[in-house]
Design a protein around this motif. Structure first.
Motif, PDB file in Angstrom:
ATOM      1  N   PRO A 417      17.960   1.588   8.952  1.00  0.00           N
ATOM      2  CA  PRO A 417      16.731   1.251   9.839  1.00  0.00           C
ATOM      3  C   PRO A 417      16.244   2.561  10.509  1.00  0.00           C
ATOM      4  O   PRO A 417      15.024   2.497  10.964  1.00  0.00           O
ATOM      5  CB  PRO A 417      17.322   0.172  10.834  1.00  0.00           C
ATOM      6  CG  PRO A 417      18.630  -0.358  10.060  1.00  0.00           C
ATOM      7  CD  PRO A 417      18.938   0.737   9.071  1.00  0.00           C
ATOM      8  N   TYR A 482      15.194   2.830  16.612  1.00  0.00           N
ATOM      9  CA  TYR A 482      15.640   1.435  16.244  1.00  0.00           C
ATOM     10  C   TYR A 482      16.969   0.995  17.118  1.00  0.00           C
ATOM     11  O   TYR A 482      17.788   1.902  17.397  1.00  0.00           O
ATOM     12  CB  TYR A 482      16.347   1.516  14.700  1.00  0.00           C
ATOM     13  CG  TYR A 482      17.229   0.470  14.213  1.00  0.00           C
ATOM     14  CD1 TYR A 482      16.604  -0.632  14.146  1.00  0.00           C
ATOM     15  CD2 TYR A 482      18.566   0.621  14.080  1.00  0.00           C
ATOM     16  CE1 TYR A 482      17.263  -1.873  13.437  1.00  0.00           C
ATOM     17  CE2 TYR A 482      19.330  -0.545  13.646  1.00  0.00           C
ATOM     18  CZ  TYR A 482      18.712  -1.673  13.304  1.00  0.00           C
ATOM     19  OH  TYR A 482      19.425  -2.853  12.975  1.00  0.00           O
ATOM     20  N   THR A 486      13.638  -0.946  20.184  1.00  0.00           N
ATOM     21  CA  THR A 486      13.126  -2.282  19.767  1.00  0.00           C
ATOM     22  C   THR A 486      14.210  -2.589  18.567  1.00  0.00           C
ATOM     23  O   THR A 486      14.744  -1.658  17.767  1.00  0.00           O
ATOM     24  CB  THR A 486      11.737  -2.066  19.113  1.00  0.00           C
ATOM     25  OG1 THR A 486      11.356  -3.099  18.330  1.00  0.00           O
ATOM     26  CG2 THR A 486      11.617  -0.759  18.262  1.00  0.00           C
ATOM     27  N   GLN A 488      13.102  -4.289  15.825  1.00  0.00           N
ATOM     28  CA  GLN A 488      12.232  -4.401  14.476  1.00  0.00           C
ATOM     29  C   GLN A 488      11.131  -3.180  14.609  1.00  0.00           C
ATOM     30  O   GLN A 488      10.104  -3.373  14.822  1.00  0.00           O
ATOM     31  CB  GLN A 488      11.604  -5.640  14.320  1.00  0.00           C
ATOM     32  CG  GLN A 488      12.647  -6.517  13.582  1.00  0.00           C
ATOM     33  CD  GLN A 488      12.931  -5.894  11.980  1.00  0.00           C
ATOM     34  OE1 GLN A 488      12.407  -5.197  11.408  1.00  0.00           O
ATOM     35  NE2 GLN A 488      14.130  -6.486  11.412  1.00  0.00           N
ATOM     36  N   HIS A 490       8.166  -0.783  13.617  1.00  0.00           N
ATOM     37  CA  HIS A 490       7.063  -1.087  12.670  1.00  0.00           C
ATOM     38  C   HIS A 490       6.721   0.382  12.162  1.00  0.00           C
ATOM     39  O   HIS A 490       6.887   1.239  12.842  1.00  0.00           O
ATOM     40  CB  HIS A 490       5.801  -1.780  13.459  1.00  0.00           C
ATOM     41  CG  HIS A 490       6.046  -3.364  13.504  1.00  0.00           C
ATOM     42  ND1 HIS A 490       6.672  -4.197  12.744  1.00  0.00           N
ATOM     43  CD2 HIS A 490       5.932  -3.827  14.831  1.00  0.00           C
ATOM     44  CE1 HIS A 490       6.513  -5.234  13.339  1.00  0.00           C
ATOM     45  NE2 HIS A 490       6.254  -5.061  14.622  1.00  0.00           N
TER      46      HIS A 490
END
Lengths: 498, 273
Positions: A417, A482, A486, A488, A490
């Motif tokens: 991520p 990450y 946040t 998730q 974008h």
């Protein structure tokens, strides 16, 4: 002197304002005054007296607009005009009257012009603006355009002093009724009892103290005009007249070693309408042909074409903005001529398309990419504090040529991520990433936020320079760290590299 | 006439065969890749119309970049560096704006660029002709999307004639699905992105493009070359074989020379073709 704006004889017209929950008369036309109505009277009472009364709400903005327009109209007499709300215009006609055949003739012309607009007006000449205004408002015995002398001022009631109600009451109690009663009193006791200001106002009314109007716009450094004996209906003739005026103005500019940056032409139509044409130049100029060409461009680009109607009777050209311009000398290699060429081209484009069409890049001291370069209108780039840095040799481009604003959201797949992206889908096409470099971490400018670091400072962006398998290069970023910022993050495409 | 007839024959000959002004003869600006310059007969001709087509919707940024690069090639020798006028439709600038730092990274000082935003094609073509009459400009980039009906043979000839008279080079950039139509262009190119030569750590390298010469008035065409932009020299260079690796200059992230005693370690950082 309430202005009567209704030429119709159908019904008395009044304007009302809402005061303390009731509509009251604010301004009345002559018919309403004749019917015995007075300002301040409740509308209901007025209606009881005059059932046919036509009442409209008072519109202060409209009134100001009307006065502005009338002041524009009177511009043909003198550039020195002051608006005296709510119902007056002050014209300083010093040195202008002979152009119209004397002061009386000028006043007659002005009254005729106002009558053409459907207005009933009074014109009075006096030595000071205060006296003229007071006489026009309070003395209806003077002939139109008459000179108000000291005797006339002496006859005026105390209200001409425009003092506070209490001060007026005190004066009345002291036995004064007209300005004449005050005129010969020594100033010191008067000032001790009623204030020094009252003495000043009295002396200005009587012309003992000099006073000037504050013109609504300062007269331009250079203005020239041309009157036509007969109204001119051909635009070409008007342009020819403008050409002459430009030659005249440019000669004046040359004498002063100046060049104009802004040229404003105003065409006065015989029925009172006006048309303004203005062009601006990037460099000070004083070549009539060049300015005329710009004006032609301007006329061609007008959304509604120049309508001569019954003809123009006056053309005025002003040069409101001037700058120093020495005598030009062309370099032997013609370099200066080329610079002047480009400046002339840009002026022409700006005259045709509006000044906002030409843009220059100006760097800004910020690391946020979308703020790093600003597009400013041409001509303002010289004010920039920074200059563009040259990139270090051998480096590939680190900033994209085309920046998407706003950045476009993409679906990206990363191995981990917080790792670099492997592939992403943008505008429906899948891009597999062959090479990438990053992240270049750009923190938000929390100091621009209202609460700084403490509130919501914004999300950090991790930028990656990526190249897909077909060789297209993109600038991607992950919005937010990450897990730290946040859950998730974008992905966005922010720019396109060559 | 009677006066000239009395002139000395040699003088008369000299007068009648007076050389045309310098810009009337096409000045050729080499692009830096010998194969391309040979095909073009020496380089890109100044004062002539050149058309650049985007190979695909995704190649638009590359086509814009190619216009910047060609404009730089055309103005490399001029001192002081002349201004470049970029005519763009307002909608195009709103969609993907030219970015100042990105221009600087291609070697064009953004202060030299004047961006002109225009409402429609007609205004753009008109401004283009006006700009081309102005000899003080270095190059004029006209960016047009799609296939506007206004851009016909007459319009392009008008541009070409204005350019020939002043010596300013128009670069007509056609994006957003533009198809070649008959035009007065001297050369017509198609620009597509090409994989770059990776730098250290597999980073994307210098801008690489495939330039396809679709058409050349009075010359060969139908060839394509993959080239790389050399910002520091202001010209193109033939692209190295894709997949080759180049060292990062300045020794920032590559192994430093004093650390690498054995020159064998260093070999991997040079072009491995």
């Amino acid at each position: 002197m309430p202005a009567g704006t209704s030429p119709s004889k159908l019904a008395p017209l009044v304007f009302t304002v809402k005061e303390r929950g009731a509509f009251r008369l604010h301004a009345l036309d002559a018919d309403a005054l004749a019917a015995g109505l007075t300002p301040g009277m409740p509308l209901a009472d007025a209606r009881a007296r005059v059932p046919t009364l036509h009442a409209r709400p008072h519109d202060p903005a409209g009134e100001t607009r009307l006065l502005e327009r009338l002041a524009d109209l009177c511009d043909r007499f003198t550039p020195m005009i002051e608006i005296a709300p709510p119902d007056g215009l002050l014209l300083d006609i010093t040195g202008c009257a002979h152009l119209f055949g004397g002061e009386t003739a000028l006043a007659r012309d002005a009254l005729r012009l106002m009558r053409a607009q459907g207005l009933r007006t009074r014109a009075v000449r006096a030595a000071t603006p205060e006296a003229a205004l007071a006489l026009a408002r309070l003395d209806d015995t003077l002939r139109a355009g008459a000179m108000g002398d000291e005797a006339a001022v002496r006859r005026l009631p105390l209200i001409a002093l425009r003092a506070e109600t209490e001060a007026l009451l005190a004066l009345r109690r002291a036995g004064f009724a007209t300005i004449g009663d005050l005129a010969d009193l020594p100033p010191a006791p008067l000032a001790a009892r009623f204030g020094a200001e009252l003495v000043d106002v009295r002396d200005r009314l009587l012309g003992r103290l000099d006073s000037r109007i504050a013109p609504r716009r300062p007269p331009p450094p250079i203005h020239v005009e041309r009157r036509f004996a007969e109204p001119v209906v051909h635009v070409e003739t008007v342009l020819a007249a403008l050409d002459e005026l430009l030659a005249l103005a440019c000669r004046q500019l040359a004498e002063r070693h100046q060049g104009g940056r802004r040229f404003a032409a105003r065409l006065y139509r015989s029925d009172g309408a006006m048309r303004d044409l203005a062009v601006e130049t990037g460099q000070p100029v004083r070549e009539p042909a060049l300015v005329l060409r710009l004006l032609r461009e301007r006329i061609e680009a007008l959304a509604d074409p120049l309508d001569p109607g019954f003809g123009f009777d006056l053309v005025r050209l002003a040069v409101p903005v001037v700058e120093t311009l020495g005598a030009a000398q062309a370099a032997l290699n013609g370099e200066r001529a080329q610079d002047a060429d480009v400046a002339a081209l840009l002026d022409r484009l700006a005259a045709r398309l509006g000044p906002g069409c030409l843009r220059r890049f100006v760097p800004r001291d910020t690391h946020l990419p979308e703020r790093a370069a600003r597009l400013v209108p041409h001509g303002q780039e010289a004010q920039a504090a920074l200059t563009w840095a040259t990139p270090p040799p051998g480096e590939p481009p680190l900033r994209p040529l085309a920046l998407l604003d706003p950045p476009e959201r993409v679906e990206a797949v990363a191995q981990v991520p917080d790792g670099p992206p492997r592939q992403f889908r943008w505008r429906g096409a899948l891009h597999r990433i062959a090479r990438q470099e990053g992240p270049e971490r750009i923190a938000p400018e929390w100091w621009r936020r209202p609460e700084g670091h403490a509130g919501n400072p914004g999300l950090t962006r991790d930028y990656y320079r990526v190249e897909d398998e077909s060789g297209r290069r993109f600038w991607l970023f992950r919005h937010g760290l990450y897990e730290r910022e946040t859950a998730q993050p974008h992905w966005y495409v922010h720019g396109l590299f060559a | 006439m009677s006066k000239t007839s009395r002139l000395h024959p040699a003088l008369k000959r000299a007068l009648t065969s007076a050389t045309p002004p310098a810009h009337a003869a096409a000045r050729l600006h080499p692009l830096g890749v010998p194969a391309i310059d040979r095909t073009l007969g020496g380089g890109l001709a100044a004062g002539h119309l050149h058309e650049l087509f985007a190979g695909d919707g995704a190649d638009e940024a590359n086509t814009l970049a190619a216009a910047v690069m060609l404009a730089l090639c055309l103005t490399r020798v001029a001192t002081p560096a002349p201004a470049i006028l970029w005519l763009r439709e307002t909608a195009a600038q709103r969609k993907a704006g030219l970015h100042g730092p990105g221009l600087a990274d291609l070697g064009l000082n953004p202060a030299r660029l004047i961006l002109c935003l225009l409402p429609d094609t007609a205004a753009l073509l008109r401004a283009g002709v006006d700009a081309l009459r102005c000899a003080g400009l270095g190059a004029v980039v006209l960016e047009l999307g799609g296939n506007p009906a206004l851009l016909d043979l007459t319009a392009s000839r008008r541009l070409a004639l204005a350019a020939e008279a002043s010596g300013v080079t128009p670069l007509l950039v056609r994006t957003r699905g533009a198809r070649p139509t008959p035009s007065a262009a001297r050369t017509r190119w198609q620009v597509t992105a090409a994989p770059s030569v990776a730098l250290a750590a597999d980073a994307p390298g210098h801008p690489a493009l495939t330039l396809a010469l679709l058409r050349q008035r009075g010359g060969g065409a139908g060839l394509d070359w993959t080239v790389e932009w050399n910002r520091d020299a202001g010209c193109f260079r033939p692209a190295a074989f894709p997949g080759a690796r180049l060292p990062l200059s300045g020794g920032g992230s590559g192994p430093s020379s004093d650390e690498a005693d054995g020159s064998d370690d260093n070999a991997g950082w040079h072009i491995a073709v």
